[in-house]
Motif scaffolding. Structure first.
Motif, PDB file in Angstrom:
ATOM      1  N   PHE A 461     121.975  64.309 105.233  1.00 37.48           N
ATOM      2  CA  PHE A 461     121.531  64.479 106.638  1.00 37.48           C
ATOM      3  C   PHE A 461     120.963  65.803 106.940  1.00 37.48           C
ATOM      4  O   PHE A 461     119.833  65.985 107.380  1.00 37.48           O
ATOM      5  N   ILE A 462     121.650  66.698 106.381  1.00 39.91           N
ATOM      6  CA  ILE A 462     121.173  68.322 106.618  1.00 39.91           C
ATOM      7  C   ILE A 462     119.737  68.367 106.033  1.00 39.91           C
ATOM      8  O   ILE A 462     118.963  68.983 106.347  1.00 39.91           O
ATOM      9  N   ASN A 463     119.707  67.920 104.607  1.00 39.84           N
ATOM     10  CA  ASN A 463     118.469  67.852 103.783  1.00 39.84           C
ATOM     11  C   ASN A 463     117.431  67.386 104.510  1.00 39.84           C
ATOM     12  O   ASN A 463     116.303  67.857 104.646  1.00 39.84           O
ATOM     13  N   GLU A 464     117.712  66.065 105.214  1.00 39.59           N
ATOM     14  CA  GLU A 464     116.377  65.623 105.962  1.00 39.59           C
ATOM     15  C   GLU A 464     116.071  66.234 107.224  1.00 39.59           C
ATOM     16  O   GLU A 464     114.817  66.214 107.595  1.00 39.59           O
ATOM     17  N   VAL A 465     117.250  67.008 107.826  1.00 42.94           N
ATOM     18  CA  VAL A 465     116.821  67.794 109.037  1.00 42.94           C
ATOM     19  C   VAL A 465     115.864  68.919 108.610  1.00 42.94           C
ATOM     20  O   VAL A 465     114.661  69.090 109.149  1.00 42.94           O
ATOM     21  N   ALA A 466     116.244  69.704 107.564  1.00 44.18           N
ATOM     22  CA  ALA A 466     115.560  70.619 107.066  1.00 44.18           C
ATOM     23  C   ALA A 466     114.029  70.275 106.718  1.00 44.18           C
ATOM     24  O   ALA A 466     113.030  71.079 107.098  1.00 44.18           O
ATOM     25  N   ILE A 467     113.792  69.199 106.187  1.00 40.43           N
ATOM     26  CA  ILE A 467     112.559  68.749 105.467  1.00 40.43           C
ATOM     27  C   ILE A 467     111.504  68.199 106.710  1.00 40.43           C
ATOM     28  O   ILE A 467     110.695  68.735 107.239  1.00 40.43           O
ATOM     29  N   ARG A 474     100.838  62.125 110.914  1.00 46.91           N
ATOM     30  CA  ARG A 474     100.863  61.006 111.824  1.00 46.91           C
ATOM     31  C   ARG A 474     101.238  59.883 111.170  1.00 46.91           C
ATOM     32  O   ARG A 474     101.754  58.741 111.875  1.00 46.91           O
ATOM     33  N   ASN A 475     101.479  60.052 109.885  1.00 41.52           N
ATOM     34  CA  ASN A 475     102.029  58.900 108.978  1.00 41.52           C
ATOM     35  C   ASN A 475     103.297  59.010 108.539  1.00 41.52           C
ATOM     36  O   ASN A 475     104.002  58.359 107.536  1.00 41.52           O
ATOM     37  N   VAL A 476     104.083  60.178 108.950  1.00 41.91           N
ATOM     38  CA  VAL A 476     105.329  60.217 108.790  1.00 41.91           C
ATOM     39  C   VAL A 476     106.137  60.244 110.102  1.00 41.91           C
ATOM     40  O   VAL A 476     105.875  60.758 111.087  1.00 41.91           O
ATOM     41  N   VAL A 477     107.404  59.532 110.169  1.00 41.19           N
ATOM     42  CA  VAL A 477     108.130  59.371 111.184  1.00 41.19           C
ATOM     43  C   VAL A 477     108.511  60.581 111.683  1.00 41.19           C
ATOM     44  O   VAL A 477     109.070  61.442 111.239  1.00 41.19           O
ATOM     45  N   VAL A 540     107.483  68.564  99.133  1.00 41.49           N
ATOM     46  CA  VAL A 540     108.643  67.547  99.300  1.00 41.49           C
ATOM     47  C   VAL A 540     108.454  66.276  98.159  1.00 41.49           C
ATOM     48  O   VAL A 540     107.266  65.949  98.368  1.00 41.49           O
ATOM     49  N   PHE A 541     109.425  66.085  97.258  1.00 39.93           N
ATOM     50  CA  PHE A 541     109.438  64.913  96.684  1.00 39.93           C
ATOM     51  C   PHE A 541     110.303  63.770  97.390  1.00 39.93           C
ATOM     52  O   PHE A 541     111.416  64.194  97.508  1.00 39.93           O
ATOM     53  N   HIS A 542     109.967  62.708  97.857  1.00 40.87           N
ATOM     54  CA  HIS A 542     110.473  61.893  98.648  1.00 40.87           C
ATOM     55  C   HIS A 542     111.676  61.334  97.728  1.00 40.87           C
ATOM     56  O   HIS A 542     112.642  61.222  98.448  1.00 40.87           O
ATOM     57  N   ARG A 543     111.589  60.698  96.574  1.00 45.11           N
ATOM     58  CA  ARG A 543     112.461  60.324  95.940  1.00 45.11           C
ATOM     59  C   ARG A 543     113.002  58.892  96.078  1.00 45.11           C
ATOM     60  O   ARG A 543     113.976  58.320  95.403  1.00 45.11           O
ATOM     61  N   ASP A 544     112.715  58.342  97.099  1.00 46.42           N
ATOM     62  CA  ASP A 544     113.274  56.847  97.490  1.00 46.42           C
ATOM     63  C   ASP A 544     112.215  56.159  98.241  1.00 46.42           C
ATOM     64  O   ASP A 544     112.410  55.689  99.325  1.00 46.42           O
ATOM     65  N   ILE A 545     110.960  56.117  97.655  1.00 52.77           N
ATOM     66  CA  ILE A 545     109.930  55.539  98.195  1.00 52.77           C
ATOM     67  C   ILE A 545     109.940  53.993  98.186  1.00 52.77           C
ATOM     68  O   ILE A 545     110.155  53.355  96.740  1.00 52.77           O
ATOM     69  N   LYS A 546     110.051  53.003  99.161  1.00 55.92           N
ATOM     70  CA  LYS A 546     110.074  51.797  98.898  1.00 55.92           C
ATOM     71  C   LYS A 546     109.625  50.935 100.137  1.00 55.92           C
ATOM     72  O   LYS A 546     109.550  51.566 101.275  1.00 55.92           O
ATOM     73  N   SER A 547     109.282  49.663 100.088  1.00 52.70           N
ATOM     74  CA  SER A 547     108.695  49.022 101.505  1.00 52.70           C
ATOM     75  C   SER A 547     109.742  49.059 102.747  1.00 52.70           C
ATOM     76  O   SER A 547     109.139  49.143 103.748  1.00 52.70           O
ATOM     77  N   SER A 548     111.008  49.260 102.446  1.00 50.72           N
ATOM     78  CA  SER A 548     111.851  49.117 103.584  1.00 50.72           C
ATOM     79  C   SER A 548     112.074  50.472 104.013  1.00 50.72           C
ATOM     80  O   SER A 548     112.552  50.815 105.249  1.00 50.72           O
ATOM     81  N   ASP A 562     112.992  57.830 106.156  1.00 45.47           N
ATOM     82  CA  ASP A 562     114.225  58.165 105.446  1.00 45.47           C
ATOM     83  C   ASP A 562     114.207  59.258 104.258  1.00 45.47           C
ATOM     84  O   ASP A 562     114.013  58.918 103.322  1.00 45.47           O
ATOM     85  N   PHE A 563     114.359  60.332 104.836  1.00 45.32           N
ATOM     86  CA  PHE A 563     114.248  61.433 103.834  1.00 45.32           C
ATOM     87  C   PHE A 563     115.660  62.277 103.213  1.00 45.32           C
ATOM     88  O   PHE A 563     115.654  62.999 103.013  1.00 45.32           O
ATOM     89  N   GLY A 564     116.603  61.243 103.393  1.00 46.56           N
ATOM     90  CA  GLY A 564     117.947  61.622 103.094  1.00 46.56           C
ATOM     91  C   GLY A 564     118.150  61.896 101.595  1.00 46.56           C
ATOM     92  O   GLY A 564     118.911  62.760 101.252  1.00 46.56           O
ATOM     93  N   ALA A 565     117.294  61.150 100.628  1.00 48.42           N
ATOM     94  CA  ALA A 565     117.387  61.652  99.316  1.00 48.42           C
ATOM     95  C   ALA A 565     115.987  62.435  98.936  1.00 48.42           C
ATOM     96  O   ALA A 565     116.260  62.730  97.687  1.00 48.42           O
ATOM     97  N   SER A 566     115.387  63.232  99.755  1.00 44.33           N
ATOM     98  CA  SER A 566     114.215  63.816  99.451  1.00 44.33           C
ATOM     99  C   SER A 566     114.562  65.239  99.083  1.00 44.33           C
ATOM    100  O   SER A 566     115.855  65.551  99.192  1.00 44.33           O
ATOM    101  N   ARG A 567     113.634  66.091  97.991  1.00 39.74           N
ATOM    102  CA  ARG A 567     113.974  67.300  97.539  1.00 39.74           C
ATOM    103  C   ARG A 567     112.850  68.021  97.829  1.00 39.74           C
ATOM    104  O   ARG A 567     111.613  67.702  97.483  1.00 39.74           O
TER     105      ARG A 567
END
Length: 738
Positions: A461-467, A474-477, A540-548, A562-567
């Protein structure tokens, strides 16, 4: 006094009994009717003689016996006792005996009257013998049975009495029934048992529980005849009042002329099988079948049953027990106390109650204050653990980030989600639960909350906030802010109303995404990933790109989430070594085996999404499992130039052959096993833009060769010419170059 015949003696005895019982007859039987036989009371509806009983309830008294004996009906079964309130009769059971090889029956002559039922959970069939079967037979065949068995090789001593008893559910037998003994034909024999007489009879269950030893002696084939004659073994009959075609209290009350509950103080209850039963109300006793038959019980005359240790006052149907004047309390229990003591006790009680109430109030206020202090300290602790100071500094020194993001309090989010009510739950993902909320400024948001409180989840969660706090595309939540006052941080996003790309592609209903929408979604996703890799403040490497994880808004614009797994990585880094994270079917094989994460790992996952857009197949649940994984099957068909065989028929019908082949070629390059052979996301973005521009200037049916078009038509089921409406022709012609 001399009697000239036995008949005169019997009549004299009858008259004497009538005189003795005249005072009591009004409460037991009809006036002028005999109400006793020997020591047995005869309550109406039973009676002796014409006009003294209800139809089917006639009894016979044998005055010649000493003492007189009462018989049911015309004198076949001896009556032991009649219970008016329980509506049962206890009758004397008749013993059936048979030789070992003999089949024998005993008919119990009940009258053919539906008012009487044999109760086989109160009376049980009991037998003593060897290798026989005993049955109770009704009109519809056997209703109960028991089978005593004996060892084949028994030798020596006297038979100890092999007993069995069998109870059944309640069974109604409206008329005569039969007890039968039949020998069993078993292998082997023992001459010892040839001398044993088999016996069977009906026995009241309650009586049997108390007298089982006496019953065994009674049934012993070697017991003497006189002992059997002197012992009375009872069985039970159930009875109720019935009329032709009338069943139950409700129907009987409607026909006043035949309704038999005549006492004003009665209650009526339906019988289990047929008819109804009458009883006196609580507080009354007597015979409810007689007019004025239920009389008030004077409870004050029976202190052993109705206790009162004060002044007892009788009332119709009840009584009152009061304390003497000047006292009050529980007179029944004998706890009457003086009124002055009560007043003192009352004042003491009031003072005590007020004191306790004030003490409870003070403690409640104190506990509330302590709770608020503890909550405040706990929120501060969570805020510090969740790196709240670091985020505050980021907002203070970066006005751009501060303008886009806010640190929310938990009160604001509780108000927005109605304290995270389950009706606001939007869904559950790999990294938490998502709730719909409405902020005080009327903005609709999605709030992500972790379900599992572990350090790894908090770090994500903290990682996702920082990123996300540093990303603006416009194409990122969009991340509106976060709440750090809970054990796990809460993230507040813009609300995306149209679900995910996965929902649109793989829903059970028909997919309505056109090829134009799919190609645009692919391009917008590629732009977002290219921005993350090369143009974000921190790569940033997203690391969990998928259709969902690709959301679609109301215009079907793509939003990567969903950037919880990103680095995040340093600008001069091209790869990092980390623990493997991702989703099966989308995970880069090279990253999986080497743990080296690069920007090409996201390229591989994006290639899987391109295959999904082309085929509408699910990577982790590929329907053609015999062909291997979705990626391997797609790659093999692409190499054989047969990829059109697995494309979605819906986009094949739209005819953009060149663009479909171009996207398939791009997907194949993105899915290469070696990362260095894959393109960058920037190159993928540029190639998709070329295909999009090509799509805008080329008519779909001129985009491929005529041979390809003919083969696609055959794949769709034939060579019939496609028919277009006038409006479709105008729409298609608008894409021709001018």
């Amino acid at each position: 006094m001399l009697f000239h015949s036995a008949k005169e003696m019997i009549l004299a005895v009858l008259l004497l009994l009538l005189q003795i019982n005249s005072a009591h007859a009004a409460l037991v039987g009809l006036p002028g009717c005999l109400t006793t036989c020997g020591n047995i009371t005869i309550p109406f509806p039973f009676g002796i003689g014409k006009g003294c009983y209800f139809e089917g309830f006639n009894l016979t008294c044998d005055f010649a016996s000493q003492p007189p004996k009462l018989f049911f009906g015309d004198g076949t079964i001896e009556v032991i006792e009649i219970y008016l309130t329980e509506s049962i009769m206890r009758l004397r059971s008749t013993l059936l005996t048979a030789l070992p090889s003999e089949e024998k029956e005993l008919v119990i002559g009940l009258p053919p009257q539906p008012s009487f039922a044999l109760v086989l959970n109160q009376s049980v069939l009991t037998a003593v013998g060897c290798n026989i079967i005993t049955n109770i037979l009704g009109d519809d065949g056997p209703v109960a049975a028991c089978t005593p068995l004996c060892p084949v090789n028994k030798t020596g001593h006297t038979c100890s009495g092999i007993v069995c008893s069998q109870a059944s559910a309640r069974v109604q037998i409206g008329g005569p029934f039969t007890i039968r003994i039949s020998p069993l034909k078993l292998n082997g024999s023992n001459s010892f048992y040839d001398a044993i007489t088999n016996t069977a009879l009906l026995v009241e269950q309650e009586w049997l529980d108390k007298n089982v030893i006496e019953l065994i002696k009674f049934l012993d084939p070697f017991s003497n005849h006189q002992q059997r004659e002197s012992m009375v073994v009872p069985f039970v009959l159930d009875w109720s009042i019935t009329h032709d075609g009338i069943k139950g209290c409700l129907a009987a009350k409607e026909n006043v002329s035949v309704y038999q509950c005549l006492s004003a103080n009665h209650v009526c209850s339906d019988a289990l099988f047929n008819g109804y039963r009458c009883k006196c109300k609580p507080g009354y006793e007597g015979n409810a079948y007689l007019t004025n038959g239920c009389e008030d019980i004077d409870e004050c005359q029976h202190p052993d049953i109705y206790p009162c240790n004060g002044i007892c006052i009788n009332f119709p149907g009840t009584y009152q027990c009061k304390c003497p004047k000047g006292k009050h309390g529980n007179a029944v229990a004998g706890r009457c106390i003086s009124n002055w003591a009560t007043r003192a006790s009352f004042l003491i009680g009031v003072a005590t109650t007020v004191s306790i109430a004030l003490l409870i109030l003070a403690l409640t206020v104190l506990l509330c204050k302590l709770k608020k202090i503890n909550e405040k300290l706990l929120r501060k602790k969570h805020f510090l653990q969740n790196r709240g100071l670091l985020l505050q500094q980021l907002l203070c020194f970066n006005e751009d980030v501060a303008g886009r993001m806010k640190i929310f309090s938990i009160e604001e989010l509780d108000l927005a989600t109605n304290k995270f009510d389950q009706t606001r739950l939007l869904g559950r993902g790999g990294h938490g639960e998502v709730y719909k909320g409405i902020l005080s400024d009327k903005r609709v948001v999605a709030i992500k909350k972790s379900r599992i409180i572990v350090k790894r989840e908090i770090d994500q969660f903290i990682n996702e906030v920082a990123i996300l706090s540093q990303i603006k595309h416009r194409n990122v939540v969009r991340l509106f802010g976060c709440c750090l006052e809970t054990e796990v941080p809460l993230l507040v996003y813009e609300f995306i109303s149209n679900g995910t790309l996965c929902d649109h592609l793989h829903a059970e209903s028909k997919c309505f995404l056109s090829w134009d929408d799919r190609l645009r979604i692919a391009l917008e996703t590629a732009r977002a990933l290219s921005y993350l890799h090369t143009a974000a403040p921190v790569p940033v490497f997203h690391r969990d790109i998928k259709s969902s994880n690709i959301m679609l808004d109301e215009t079907l614009a793509a939003k990567v989430s969903d950037f919880g797994a990103s680095r995040s990585v340093s600008i001069d880094q091209t790869r990092i070594t980390t623990a493997v994270q991702g989703t099966y079917g989308y995970l880069d094989p090279e990253y999986y085996y080497t743990s080296r994460l690069t920007d090409r790992s996201d390229v591989y996952s994006f290639g899987v999404i391109l295959v999904e857009l082309l085929t509408r197949e699910t990577p982790h649940a590929f329907s053609r499992s015999e062909e291997g994984t979705l990626v391997s099957y797609f790659s093999s068909l692409q190499r054989e130039n047969r990829v059109v065989e697995m494309l979605d028929p819906q986009i094949l019908q739209q005819g953009w052959i060149a663009q479909l082949k171009g996207v398939a070629e791009l997907a194949e390059v993105c899915l290469r096993l070696k990362g260095e052979e894959r393109p960058t996301m920037k190159e993928v973005e540029m190639r998709l833009e070329e295909l999009m521009l090509q799509k805008r200037h080329v008519h779909p049916w001129t985009a491929g060769s005529s041979g390809e078009q003919q083969r696609l038509l055959q794949l769709e089921g034939g060579t019939t010419t496609r028919q277009y409406s006038f409006e479709q022709e105008i729409e298609n012609s608008s894409s021709f170059p001018r």
